[in-house]
Every structure is written in C-alpha cells, then in structure tokens.
Design a protein around this motif. Sequence first.
Motif, PDB file in Angstrom:
ATOM      1  N   SER A 132       0.873  -1.170   0.000  1.00 36.15           N
ATOM      2  CA  SER A 132       0.000   0.000   0.000  1.00 36.15           C
ATOM      3  C   SER A 132       0.912   1.222   0.000  1.00 36.15           C
ATOM      4  O   SER A 132       1.791   1.341   0.856  1.00 36.15           O
ATOM      5  CB  SER A 132      -0.901  -0.025   1.229  1.00 36.15           C
ATOM      6  OG  SER A 132      -1.793   1.062   1.213  1.00 36.15           O
ATOM      7  N   PHE A 133       0.692   2.147  -0.955  1.00 32.04           N
ATOM      8  CA  PHE A 133       1.638   3.241  -1.130  1.00 32.04           C
ATOM      9  C   PHE A 133       0.936   4.457  -1.725  1.00 32.04           C
ATOM     10  O   PHE A 133      -0.148   4.366  -2.304  1.00 32.04           O
ATOM     11  CB  PHE A 133       2.805   2.800  -2.024  1.00 32.04           C
ATOM     12  CG  PHE A 133       2.365   2.049  -3.254  1.00 32.04           C
ATOM     13  CD1 PHE A 133       2.057   2.721  -4.427  1.00 32.04           C
ATOM     14  CD2 PHE A 133       2.234   0.670  -3.222  1.00 32.04           C
ATOM     15  CE1 PHE A 133       1.642   2.038  -5.545  1.00 32.04           C
ATOM     16  CE2 PHE A 133       1.805  -0.028  -4.349  1.00 32.04           C
ATOM     17  CZ  PHE A 133       1.507   0.663  -5.513  1.00 32.04           C
ATOM     18  N   GLY A 143      -3.195   7.317  -3.344  1.00 33.99           N
ATOM     19  CA  GLY A 143      -3.001   5.976  -2.799  1.00 33.99           C
ATOM     20  C   GLY A 143      -3.321   4.885  -3.798  1.00 33.99           C
ATOM     21  O   GLY A 143      -4.294   4.974  -4.551  1.00 33.99           O
ATOM     22  N   PHE A 144      -2.499   3.850  -3.778  1.00 35.68           N
ATOM     23  CA  PHE A 144      -2.681   2.660  -4.595  1.00 35.68           C
ATOM     24  C   PHE A 144      -2.338   1.437  -3.748  1.00 35.68           C
ATOM     25  O   PHE A 144      -1.634   1.543  -2.744  1.00 35.68           O
ATOM     26  CB  PHE A 144      -1.754   2.669  -5.819  1.00 35.68           C
ATOM     27  CG  PHE A 144      -2.151   3.627  -6.895  1.00 35.68           C
ATOM     28  CD1 PHE A 144      -2.861   3.191  -8.004  1.00 35.68           C
ATOM     29  CD2 PHE A 144      -1.823   4.974  -6.806  1.00 35.68           C
ATOM     30  CE1 PHE A 144      -3.232   4.085  -9.005  1.00 35.68           C
ATOM     31  CE2 PHE A 144      -2.194   5.864  -7.793  1.00 35.68           C
ATOM     32  CZ  PHE A 144      -2.898   5.418  -8.896  1.00 35.68           C
ATOM     33  N   ALA A 145      -2.827   0.283  -4.162  1.00 33.58           N
ATOM     34  CA  ALA A 145      -2.478  -0.973  -3.497  1.00 33.58           C
ATOM     35  C   ALA A 145      -2.200  -2.033  -4.550  1.00 33.58           C
ATOM     36  O   ALA A 145      -2.863  -2.081  -5.592  1.00 33.58           O
ATOM     37  CB  ALA A 145      -3.601  -1.427  -2.587  1.00 33.58           C
ATOM     38  N   VAL A 160      -4.849  -1.507  -7.641  1.00 31.49           N
ATOM     39  CA  VAL A 160      -6.104  -0.797  -7.419  1.00 31.49           C
ATOM     40  C   VAL A 160      -5.806   0.605  -6.918  1.00 31.49           C
ATOM     41  O   VAL A 160      -4.947   0.798  -6.045  1.00 31.49           O
ATOM     42  CB  VAL A 160      -6.978  -1.553  -6.379  1.00 31.49           C
ATOM     43  CG1 VAL A 160      -8.272  -0.800  -6.110  1.00 31.49           C
ATOM     44  CG2 VAL A 160      -7.268  -2.968  -6.846  1.00 31.49           C
ATOM     45  N   LYS A 161      -6.528   1.589  -7.460  1.00 30.85           N
ATOM     46  CA  LYS A 161      -6.451   2.966  -6.964  1.00 30.85           C
ATOM     47  C   LYS A 161      -7.308   3.070  -5.709  1.00 30.85           C
ATOM     48  O   LYS A 161      -8.438   2.609  -5.685  1.00 30.85           O
ATOM     49  CB  LYS A 161      -6.973   3.926  -8.058  1.00 30.85           C
ATOM     50  CG  LYS A 161      -7.092   5.370  -7.613  1.00 30.85           C
ATOM     51  CD  LYS A 161      -5.727   6.023  -7.518  1.00 30.85           C
ATOM     52  CE  LYS A 161      -5.803   7.437  -6.982  1.00 30.85           C
ATOM     53  NZ  LYS A 161      -5.768   7.523  -5.531  1.00 30.85           N
ATOM     54  N   ARG A 162      -6.759   3.677  -4.666  1.00 27.06           N
ATOM     55  CA  ARG A 162      -7.521   3.885  -3.426  1.00 27.06           C
ATOM     56  C   ARG A 162      -8.499   5.043  -3.608  1.00 27.06           C
ATOM     57  O   ARG A 162      -8.272   5.958  -4.393  1.00 27.06           O
ATOM     58  CB  ARG A 162      -6.571   4.188  -2.283  1.00 27.06           C
ATOM     59  CG  ARG A 162      -5.674   3.008  -1.946  1.00 27.06           C
ATOM     60  CD  ARG A 162      -5.468   2.952  -0.455  1.00 27.06           C
ATOM     61  NE  ARG A 162      -4.686   1.805  -0.074  1.00 27.06           N
ATOM     62  CZ  ARG A 162      -5.215   0.658   0.329  1.00 27.06           C
ATOM     63  NH1 ARG A 162      -6.499   0.499   0.380  1.00 27.06           N
ATOM     64  NH2 ARG A 162      -4.425  -0.334   0.688  1.00 27.06           N
ATOM     65  N   ASP A 166      -7.506  12.038  -5.129  1.00 26.17           N
ATOM     66  CA  ASP A 166      -6.891  11.898  -6.439  1.00 26.17           C
ATOM     67  C   ASP A 166      -7.579  10.855  -7.317  1.00 26.17           C
ATOM     68  O   ASP A 166      -7.203  10.673  -8.472  1.00 26.17           O
ATOM     69  CB  ASP A 166      -5.407  11.544  -6.284  1.00 26.17           C
ATOM     70  CG  ASP A 166      -4.634  12.665  -5.600  1.00 26.17           C
ATOM     71  OD1 ASP A 166      -4.605  13.769  -6.167  1.00 26.17           O
ATOM     72  OD2 ASP A 166      -4.101  12.436  -4.497  1.00 26.17           O
ATOM     73  N   ALA A 167      -8.584  10.159  -6.765  1.00 25.32           N
ATOM     74  CA  ALA A 167      -9.346   9.188  -7.551  1.00 25.32           C
ATOM     75  C   ALA A 167     -10.253   9.940  -8.526  1.00 25.32           C
ATOM     76  O   ALA A 167     -10.812  10.986  -8.183  1.00 25.32           O
ATOM     77  CB  ALA A 167     -10.176   8.296  -6.632  1.00 25.32           C
TER      78      ALA A 167
END
Length: 194
Positions: A132-133, A143-145, A160-162, A166-167
């Motif tokens: 997770s970053f 955030g992405f995972a 996956v985009k969190r 920023d989504a």
Amino acid sequence: MPLSEYRRKRRSGRSPEPRGRLGQKLRRHRKTENGLRFVIQHHAARTDHYDFRLEIGGVLASWAIPKGPSTNPKDRRMARRTEDHPLEYATFEGVIPEGEYGAGGVIVWDHGTYANLTQHEMTDCLDRGHLSFYLDGEKLRGGFALTRIREGKDETWLLVKRKDEDADARRKPVKSQPESVLSGRTLDDLDKSS
C-alpha cells in the motif's frame, strides 16, 4: 544474487538496456530526499503493456500491467510480477532490438516518488503479498495498493487505486496522456525514429 534473472534474460551488448552495476548491494531501505522512486514505462513488446516499478531493496521491483494503471478505484488492473530491474532502468527509453528479450519500444510514461502507507518495510510487504503506497508522480498521484492473488510461475497481482481526493473515474491518463514524461515522445515516435 540481485538482478541475476534480469541479466540472464539479456545478452550483453545486444540491447541498449542498462546492465546494472555489478556487485550492487541490496539495501534494506533506501530513501532519497523526497522518498523512494517509482517509474511506469509504456512498453510495446510482444504485447503492449505498462511496466510498473517500485524501488524496493536497492532494485526496481516490477510488474507488467496489460491495460495500464487506472485512476478509477472500481478498476482492478491485473499485474504480472516480472524480474527485478536495476535502478538505472528508471530512465531507460529506447528500442530493444528484434530477437532480444522484450523486443520493442520503451518510454517513461510516468515517474516520481512514493511513500509506504504501511507500518512494514516494503521488502516485507512484497513477501507478504500486499503493498500500500502513495504515488507522487507527474501523471499519477494518490493511494494505490498491489495485492498478490496467485503465486508461482505466473505470479499475479491486482493494482487498485484507493478512494481518495486523487481518484477520478472519468480520467483516462493512459489514453489522454500517451507521451513520455522525459522526452515528450510516444511509442509511435520511437517507431518512426528507429
């Protein structure tokens, strides 16, 4: 030995790809002033895809993403784990010659730094199968995972985009921003110049 798989797949002197420093030592945690590096390279190999790379343990841990990254949290992007690449690969653009592993054009589609969003070291997260970053790039932010869903020879993950500020389900950066963040060239431009 770090990068042994990367070097095994490439014949020295035949490809313009960086070889990586011999004797490069793995570092448990390497931070630059602004964070760890990430790069996403658009690669027109046998199949067109995006290579997603995170600096982890002194190398670029790598995944091939056929559809490229998405800014829509509902999208689940398949990501196939590939061999680690040397840190020098983060700026590689060019054409890998026919007959060589990964033959085809490569551009740096996005790059920047990232921050680990977990309490674990990224090397441990990689071993556990969940990263997770937060990306701070020129095209991608937030955030992405990455989560491993299959182990073994065809190790498969999901990117996956969190859900965060920023989504954006409407934004399609892969289609609307095809150019390199380093040179401004597209893969079509590479084809024309080679």
